[in-house]
Design a protein around this motif. Structure first.
Motif, mmCIF file in Angstrom:
data_model
loop_
_atom_site.group_PDB
_atom_site.id
_atom_site.type_symbol
_atom_site.label_atom_id
_atom_site.label_comp_id
_atom_site.label_asym_id
_atom_site.label_seq_id
_atom_site.Cartn_x
_atom_site.Cartn_y
_atom_site.Cartn_z
ATOM 1 N N ALA A 1 0.798 -1.126 0.000
ATOM 2 C CA ALA A 1 -0.068 -0.083 0.035
ATOM 3 C C ALA A 1 0.953 1.389 -0.027
ATOM 4 C CB ALA A 1 -0.923 0.119 1.258
ATOM 5 N N GLU A 2 2.046 1.290 0.880
ATOM 6 C CA GLU A 2 2.945 2.422 0.801
ATOM 7 C C GLU A 2 3.524 2.456 -0.726
ATOM 8 O OE1 GLU A 2 6.382 2.183 3.207
ATOM 9 O OE2 GLU A 2 5.110 1.224 4.860
ATOM 10 N N VAL A 3 3.672 1.382 -1.479
ATOM 11 C CA VAL A 3 4.409 1.537 -2.764
ATOM 12 C C VAL A 3 3.507 2.064 -3.636
ATOM 13 C CG1 VAL A 3 5.425 0.224 -4.662
ATOM 14 C CG2 VAL A 3 6.125 -0.536 -2.081
ATOM 15 N N THR A 4 2.080 1.566 -3.511
ATOM 16 C CA THR A 4 0.854 2.146 -4.293
ATOM 17 C C THR A 4 0.946 3.566 -4.145
ATOM 18 O OG1 THR A 4 -0.138 -0.039 -4.244
ATOM 19 C CG2 THR A 4 -1.516 1.602 -4.393
ATOM 20 N N ASP A 5 1.007 4.209 -2.925
ATOM 21 C CA ASP A 5 0.997 5.425 -2.690
ATOM 22 C C ASP A 5 1.779 6.450 -3.472
ATOM 23 O OD1 ASP A 5 -1.339 5.291 -1.263
ATOM 24 O OD2 ASP A 5 -0.232 5.568 0.699
ATOM 25 N N LEU A 6 3.224 5.696 -3.293
ATOM 26 C CA LEU A 6 4.234 6.365 -4.193
ATOM 27 C C LEU A 6 3.838 6.324 -5.671
ATOM 28 C CD1 LEU A 6 7.144 4.758 -2.198
ATOM 29 C CD2 LEU A 6 6.587 7.055 -2.322
ATOM 30 N N VAL A 7 3.558 5.300 -6.153
ATOM 31 C CA VAL A 7 3.365 5.291 -7.472
ATOM 32 C C VAL A 7 2.179 6.168 -7.908
ATOM 33 C CG1 VAL A 7 2.508 3.719 -9.491
ATOM 34 C CG2 VAL A 7 4.362 3.013 -7.711
ATOM 35 N N THR A 8 0.855 6.125 -7.147
ATOM 36 C CA THR A 8 -0.157 6.810 -7.565
ATOM 37 C C THR A 8 0.194 8.341 -7.613
ATOM 38 O OG1 THR A 8 -0.922 6.551 -5.722
ATOM 39 C CG2 THR A 8 -1.763 5.143 -7.298
ATOM 40 N N GLY A 9 0.917 8.715 -6.558
ATOM 41 C CA GLY A 9 1.632 10.103 -6.245
ATOM 42 C C GLY A 9 2.390 10.830 -7.554
ATOM 43 N N VAL A 10 3.292 9.811 -8.030
ATOM 44 C CA VAL A 10 4.058 10.121 -9.243
ATOM 45 C C VAL A 10 3.081 10.220 -10.442
ATOM 46 C CG1 VAL A 10 5.851 9.328 -10.896
ATOM 47 C CG2 VAL A 10 6.180 9.223 -8.431
ATOM 48 N N ALA A 11 2.339 9.345 -10.725
ATOM 49 C CA ALA A 11 1.223 9.440 -11.821
ATOM 50 C C ALA A 11 0.445 10.573 -11.946
ATOM 51 C CB ALA A 11 0.363 8.002 -11.828
ATOM 52 N N THR A 12 -0.061 11.129 -10.606
ATOM 53 C CA THR A 12 -0.949 12.062 -10.633
ATOM 54 C C THR A 12 -0.111 13.337 -10.819
ATOM 55 O OG1 THR A 12 -1.184 12.144 -8.275
ATOM 56 C CG2 THR A 12 -2.693 10.956 -9.597
ATOM 57 N N GLY A 13 1.256 13.412 -10.335
ATOM 58 C CA GLY A 13 1.958 14.685 -10.335
ATOM 59 C C GLY A 13 1.855 15.189 -8.956
ATOM 60 N N SER A 14 1.275 14.575 -7.814
ATOM 61 C CA SER A 14 1.174 15.067 -6.687
ATOM 62 C C SER A 14 2.516 14.797 -5.817
ATOM 63 C CB SER A 14 0.133 14.473 -5.798
ATOM 64 O OG SER A 14 0.059 13.272 -5.665
ATOM 65 N N ARG A 15 3.555 14.201 -6.408
ATOM 66 C CA ARG A 15 4.946 14.111 -5.799
ATOM 67 C C ARG A 15 5.820 13.781 -6.974
ATOM 68 N NH1 ARG A 15 6.340 10.362 -2.030
ATOM 69 N NH2 ARG A 15 8.346 10.108 -2.988
ATOM 70 N N ALA A 16 7.074 14.390 -6.467
ATOM 71 C CA ALA A 16 8.266 14.081 -7.629
ATOM 72 C C ALA A 16 8.515 12.889 -7.751
ATOM 73 C CB ALA A 16 9.080 15.002 -7.322
ATOM 74 N N GLY A 17 9.212 12.337 -8.594
ATOM 75 C CA GLY A 17 9.481 10.711 -8.732
ATOM 76 C C GLY A 17 10.024 10.687 -10.222
ATOM 77 N N LEU B 1 7.690 0.814 -13.012
ATOM 78 C CA LEU B 1 7.928 -0.600 -13.022
ATOM 79 C C LEU B 1 7.333 -1.122 -11.704
ATOM 80 C CD1 LEU B 1 9.567 -3.117 -13.292
ATOM 81 C CD2 LEU B 1 11.690 -1.915 -12.006
ATOM 82 N N ALA B 2 7.440 -0.241 -10.477
ATOM 83 C CA ALA B 2 6.754 -0.556 -9.287
ATOM 84 C C ALA B 2 5.241 -0.783 -9.346
ATOM 85 C CB ALA B 2 7.211 0.541 -8.037
ATOM 86 N N GLY B 3 4.653 0.049 -10.035
ATOM 87 C CA GLY B 3 3.264 -0.083 -10.154
ATOM 88 C C GLY B 3 2.853 -1.466 -10.836
ATOM 89 N N GLU B 4 3.489 -1.778 -11.912
ATOM 90 C CA GLU B 4 3.138 -3.155 -12.831
ATOM 91 C C GLU B 4 3.427 -4.174 -12.073
ATOM 92 O OE1 GLU B 4 4.131 -1.831 -17.414
ATOM 93 O OE2 GLU B 4 5.727 -2.402 -16.115
#
Length: 160
Positions: free
Chosen positions: A72-88, A95-98
């Motif tokens: 779930a932590e990884v999911t939060d990181l991935v979705t944050g980058v995807a939506t642009g709400s966090r840098a990454g 890769l992590a999302g897949e």
């Protein structure tokens, strides 16, 4: 089965242990602090080693619940980058999302509520992976030569 630890969650796939440490370390490095709250003062290699150690501890001593909490932590990181709400790094996020999405889809084959509990995460990851593929111009797990046109949609699953 009371008092015995269920280990069926460990047999799903080796990809998370192999793929996630480096990708997650790259995503965490883009934030100001590591998960422990300490400032980011370590090299990418040290961050990946620390993430690898964390996964090893989860696998050897954790539970299905703690494993899903980590994902779930990884999911939060991935979705944050995807939506642009966090840098990454979008490639690391993809890769992590897949990997996590594949893992969550396989939970359907295990007893217990894991598949149902990850329904919202699967939906979020599907959307994030689509957005990240568009951003990185890379279809699922496939390197694309420069002369190959990028498809506008990807079909997954069995024949329909």
């Amino acid at each position: 089965m009371r008092g015995r630890r269920r280990l069926d969650w460990l047999g799903l796939t080796p990809e998370p242990e192999r793929e996630l440490p480096t990708a997650v370390a790259a995503l965490r490095a883009s934030s100001r602090t590591a998960p422990t709250g300490r400032p980011r003062d370590r090299t990418p290699e040290e961050l990946a080693a620390a993430e690898r150690l964390r996964l090893e501890r989860l696998i050897l001593r954790g539970s299905r619940h703690s494993w899903l909490r980590y994902l779930a932590e990884v999911t939060d990181l991935v979705t944050g980058v995807a939506t642009g709400s966090r840098a990454g790094d979008p490639a690391a996020a993809l890769l992590a999302g897949e990997v996590v999405l594949d893992h969550h889809r396989m939970l359907i084959g295990l007893p217990g509520p894991g598949y149902g509990r990850t329904a919202a995460a699967r939906t979020a990851l599907e959307s994030a992976v689509r957005a990240l593929r568009t951003r990185t111009h890379t279809p699922a797990h496939t390197p694309v030569p420069a002369h190959t046109p990028i498809p506008t949609h990807t079909r997954t699953g069995g024949s329909r």
